[in-house]
Design an enzyme around this catalytic site. Sequence first.
Site, PDB file in Angstrom:
ATOM      1  N   HIS A  12       0.808  -1.227   0.000  1.00 15.35           N
ATOM      2  CA  HIS A  12       0.000   0.000   0.000  1.00 15.35           C
ATOM      3  C   HIS A  12       0.840   1.276   0.000  1.00 15.35           C
ATOM      4  CE1 HIS A  12      -4.001  -1.819   0.613  1.00 15.35           C
ATOM      5  NE2 HIS A  12      -3.256  -2.837   1.006  1.00 15.35           N
TER       6      HIS A  12
ATOM      7  N   ASP B 276       3.544   9.594  -1.067  1.00 14.84           N
ATOM      8  CA  ASP B 276       2.332   8.904  -0.618  1.00 14.84           C
ATOM      9  C   ASP B 276       2.038   7.761  -1.575  1.00 14.84           C
ATOM     10  OD1 ASP B 276       0.087   8.477   0.929  1.00 14.84           O
ATOM     11  OD2 ASP B 276      -0.676  10.522   0.745  1.00 14.84           O
TER      12      ASP B 276
ATOM     13  N   VAL C  40      -7.667  10.088   0.270  1.00 19.16           N
ATOM     14  CA  VAL C  40      -8.438  11.295   0.570  1.00 19.16           C
ATOM     15  C   VAL C  40      -8.775  12.039  -0.731  1.00 19.16           C
ATOM     16  CG1 VAL C  40      -8.311  13.547   1.716  1.00 19.16           C
ATOM     17  CG2 VAL C  40      -7.567  11.498   2.926  1.00 19.16           C
TER      18      VAL C  40
HETATM   19  C1  GDG Z   1      -1.824   4.115   3.341  1.00 19.50           C
HETATM   20  C2  GDG Z   1      -0.846   4.788   2.368  1.00 19.50           C
HETATM   21  C3  GDG Z   1      -2.571   4.612   0.577  1.00 19.50           C
HETATM   22  C4  GDG Z   1      -8.636  10.308   7.724  1.00 19.50           C
HETATM   23  N1  GDG Z   1      -9.023  11.086   8.745  1.00 19.50           N
HETATM   24  C5  GDG Z   1     -10.158  10.573   9.232  1.00 19.50           C
HETATM   25  C6  GDG Z   1     -10.485   9.458   8.473  1.00 19.50           C
HETATM   26  N2  GDG Z   1      -9.529   9.317   7.553  1.00 19.50           N
HETATM   27  C7  GDG Z   1      -9.493   8.244   6.507  1.00 19.50           C
HETATM   28  C8  GDG Z   1      -9.646   8.821   5.134  1.00 19.50           C
HETATM   29  C9  GDG Z   1      -8.937   7.791   4.272  1.00 19.50           C
HETATM   30  C10 GDG Z   1      -7.873   7.246   5.204  1.00 19.50           C
HETATM   31  O1  GDG Z   1      -8.200   7.635   6.511  1.00 19.50           O
HETATM   32  C11 GDG Z   1      -6.482   7.799   4.883  1.00 19.50           C
HETATM   33  O2  GDG Z   1      -6.007   7.148   3.727  1.00 19.50           O
HETATM   34  P1  GDG Z   1      -4.792   7.691   2.851  1.00 19.50           P
HETATM   35  O3  GDG Z   1      -4.724   6.903   1.613  1.00 19.50           O
HETATM   36  O4  GDG Z   1      -4.979   9.135   2.564  1.00 19.50           O
HETATM   37  O5  GDG Z   1      -3.459   7.542   3.738  1.00 19.50           O
HETATM   38  P2  GDG Z   1      -2.751   6.430   4.749  1.00 19.50           P
HETATM   39  O6  GDG Z   1      -3.504   6.292   5.993  1.00 19.50           O
HETATM   40  O7  GDG Z   1      -1.358   6.900   4.924  1.00 19.50           O
HETATM   41  O8  GDG Z   1      -2.784   5.016   3.964  1.00 19.50           O
HETATM   42  C12 GDG Z   1      -1.624   5.558   1.322  1.00 19.50           C
HETATM   43  C13 GDG Z   1      -3.430   3.808   1.559  1.00 19.50           C
HETATM   44  O9  GDG Z   1      -2.611   3.173   2.540  1.00 19.50           O
HETATM   45  C14 GDG Z   1      -4.245   2.754   0.835  1.00 19.50           C
HETATM   46  O10 GDG Z   1      -3.474   1.867   0.104  1.00 19.50           O
HETATM   47  O11 GDG Z   1      -3.434   5.391  -0.222  1.00 19.50           O
HETATM   48  O12 GDG Z   1      -0.733   6.160   0.403  1.00 19.50           O
HETATM   49  O13 GDG Z   1       0.036   5.667   3.077  1.00 19.50           O
HETATM   50  O14 GDG Z   1      -9.809   6.759   3.915  1.00 19.50           O
HETATM   51  O15 GDG Z   1     -10.993   8.966   4.853  1.00 19.50           O
HETATM   52  N3  GDG Z   1     -11.600   8.724   8.689  1.00 19.50           N
HETATM   53  C15 GDG Z   1     -12.414   9.128   9.693  1.00 19.50           C
HETATM   54  N4  GDG Z   1     -12.136  10.202  10.472  1.00 19.50           N
HETATM   55  C16 GDG Z   1     -11.031  10.954  10.283  1.00 19.50           C
HETATM   56  O16 GDG Z   1     -10.786  11.904  11.013  1.00 19.50           O
HETATM   57  N5  GDG Z   1     -13.547   8.441   9.926  1.00 19.50           N
END
Ligand code: GDG
Length: 735
Positions: free
Chosen positions: A164, A380, A385
Amino acid sequence: MGRLIIASNRLPVKIEKNENEMIVTPSAGGLATGLKSYHKGNDSVWIGWPGIIPESEEEEKTVTTLVKEEQCLPVFLTEELISMYYDGFSNATLWPLFHYFTEYIEYRRRYWEAYLKVNEMFADAIIANAKENDRVWVHDYQLLLVPNILRKKRPDLKIGFFLHIPFPSYEIIRVLPWREEIIEGLLGADLIGFHTYDYARHFMSSVKRLLGYDVDFNQIKLENRQVFIDVFPMGIDYKKFEKLATEIQSKSIQERSRVHQDIDRFLMGMPDRQLILSIDRLDYTKGIPERLKAFRHFLKEHPEYIEKVSLIMLTVPSRTDVEQYQNLKNEVDVLVGNINGEFGRLNWAPVIYFYRSMPFENLIELYSSADVALLTPLRDGMNLVAKEYIASKVKQRGVLVLSEMAGAAKELGEAISVNPNNIVQTADAIYKALTMNDEDRTKAMRTMQRRIKRYDIYKWASEFMKALEHTIDRQMDYHARKVSTRIKSSITKDFTNSKSRIIFLDYDGTLQRFFDNPQAAGPDEELYDLLNSLSKIENTKLVLVSGRDRETFDRWFGSKNYTLIAEHGAWLKNTGEGWKERKPVNSEWKENIMPVLESYVDRTPGSLIEEKTYSLVWHYRKADIELGALRALELVHDMSNLIFNQDLEIMEGKKVIEVKVSGINKGTAAAEFLMDNPADFIMALGDDWTDEFLFKELPESSHTIKVGTENSVAKYFLNNYKEVREFLDELRKAK
Ligand code: GDG
C-alpha cells in the site's frame, strides 16, 4: 477454487475494553470495505492483530470469540513485540525507508528480529487455518516476509501480496542491511501488486540488481517458478461517498450536524468566501509544514484573500510515541500559530486546525463543503483522501490541488499538480484553484469522477483476485511443460527402445553455467565424464551445437568422440575428422561493423567484443544490468540500419548481440547432419534464442527441450544446466 485468507497487520474490526466489557467496532477503512464482498461471500478468513493486548487467558478467549463472529482470527502480540515489530521495524525502519526519509531510518537488529518473529507468527496462523489450495492475500509493509515463509512451508497455497505504500528506487532500498531478505520475502508470492507502475519498476530493478534474477516484462524468473508483478491502483467505495454526500446536502439547516452548521455560519452572508480543506494523518510524509508555508506565501502575495479564504486542516494523531512525530506536531503547532497570529482577524482565522479524528459523517460534510482540496504529500503510496473528495463533490463544485508525489496523481491528471517542495508553485496553485471558473471546475471534476467511479474498491479487489487466478493458470501451464518424472520416463523408454540415436546439445547455459568471462566456462570433469559415457553408448551420436568459435571448441572437445558444430553452424567436425567450413564467404563486412561495436564497448563499461569467423559478438553480461539492456536495444536499432541490403543478420542471445552472415544457423547445420546420419531417436536441448532454429528444423517426432522458461517452440523445458546434467545422467544409466 479454494477459500480466501486475508492477512493484514490490523483486522477490519477493532476490540476495545470499556470498563469490563469488550466492544467490537468495524473499521471504516477502504481496505476493509473493499474486501468485504470477498470476505463475507467466500467463507473466507481474515487474520490480523485485533488492536488489544488481553490481560488474561479468559480475555484472549473472549476476543477470539468476538472477532470470530466477523470471520476473523486474531494474532496476539505482546507489548514488547508491538514496540519492536510495529513501532520499531515497521514504522521506524521500513516506513521512512520506503518514503525516502533516509535520515529517519533506525537500523536495529532487535527490531529486525521481532519483525521476523511476528511475520512467522502470522504465517503460522495462516498455515494453521489454510486448507489445500487456498488463496492467501497478504497486505502491506508490516508483513513483507510472510509470502516466502508460507511458500517454504506450504507450496500448495496461491499467494498474492499488495503493497500500500511506495516501493523505493534501488538506490534507496540498497541501504537496508536486510534488503535481500525483504525482497526474497516478497518473492514467495505468485502475484505482487503495487499502486503505480513506478513502484513496480523500482521493485523489479531491485530484484535484478540485488538478487540477479531475470525479469522478463512483468515476470520474475526464479529457479523453479515465476512471480508476476502488476499494477492495481486502489480505489474507494465510490457509491458510499456519493450517497452520503447527496443525503447530507439535502438535509435542512436544523437537521445538520454541529460541524456542518459551523461551516454554514462561516459561509453565511459571504458569497465569495471559500474553504480549502486538507485531511491527513499527522505524518512527516504528508508535507504538512510545506503546505502551511505555501498557504502563508499565498496570503502574503494575495492580501485580497484575507477574510475570504480559510484552510481547514484536519490532522489525525498518529504514532504519537515516536519522536519524529512529536517534533512534527510541535512544528505544525508553531506554524499554525504564526500564520493565525500574523494574518488573523477578530472574527476570522486563516487556518482552522483540528488535531483529532472526526466521525465519518463530519468527514463527508467537510469534503462536500470545501471549494478546494489541498493535498500535498511529499511521498504517498496512493492518497485515498483525494479520491474521497472527488466522490463527495456531487455537484462538481470543487478543485483538487494534488502533489505529483502521490500515487493518485497518476490517475488524476485533471487535478492541479504541484511539487510540494516548491512553496511558490503551491501558492500559485492555490490562487489558480480559487480563481478557476465554474465551467473548468465542473469539467475537470466530472472527468475524474467518471474514472474513480469505474475503478472503485470492488473493482480493485476483484481485478487483483482475477489476476491471481490467471497467474495460477500460467503456473499450471508452466508445470505441464516441465520435464516431469513421467516425461523423463517416456523419453528414456524411447531412447532405450530405439536403434540409432542422435542427441544435439547446445553448450553455454545448457551444459554449463554462464561465466562473466566466456573463456572461463570450459567443461569440468563431471561434464566430460557425462558426455563421454553418453557418446560411448552403441549407435548413439552426440552432437555439440554451439555459437562458440571453433578454436575454443577444438581445444575443449577436439579429441573427443563426438561431432562438433561451431559458430552457429558455420563449421562442422565429425569424429576423427578435421573442421569443414559449410559456406565460405569473405569477411570484409567486419571492417564496417567493428567500429560501431567498439563505440558500444567504450560507452558500456564491462562489455566486450568477440570475433568469430562468421560473426562479431558484443557481450554485455558484465555490464551494469540496466545500462546493458538499454545499450543492447540501441545497438540492435543501429545495426538494423547498417546491415540493410547485406547478407548479414542480427541475433539476440542471452546478454549478447551477434551480427553474423545469414543463412547459417544451428537448424540448417543440424538438418544437413541428419541427412547423412538418419536416426529413429532425436533429442535436442538448448537455452538460447539461437537454439530455436534447431528445434524448428528437427522432425516432429524429436524430443525438443528448452533450458529456461522463456517462450519456445520446444515441447518441454528444464530450468537450468544442473537439471540438464541430472537428466542426461539418468539417460546414460538407463542404457
Ligand atoms: C496508506 C498509504 C494509501 C482520515 N481522517 C479521518 C479518516 N480518515 C481516513 C480517510 C482515508 C484514510 O483515513 C487515509 O487514507 P490515505 O490513503 O490518505 O493515507 P494512509 O492512511 O497513509 O494510507 C496511502 C493507503 O494506505 C491505501 O493503500 O493510499 O498512500 O500511506 O480513507 O478517509 N476517517 C475518519 N475520520 C477521520 O478523522 N472516519
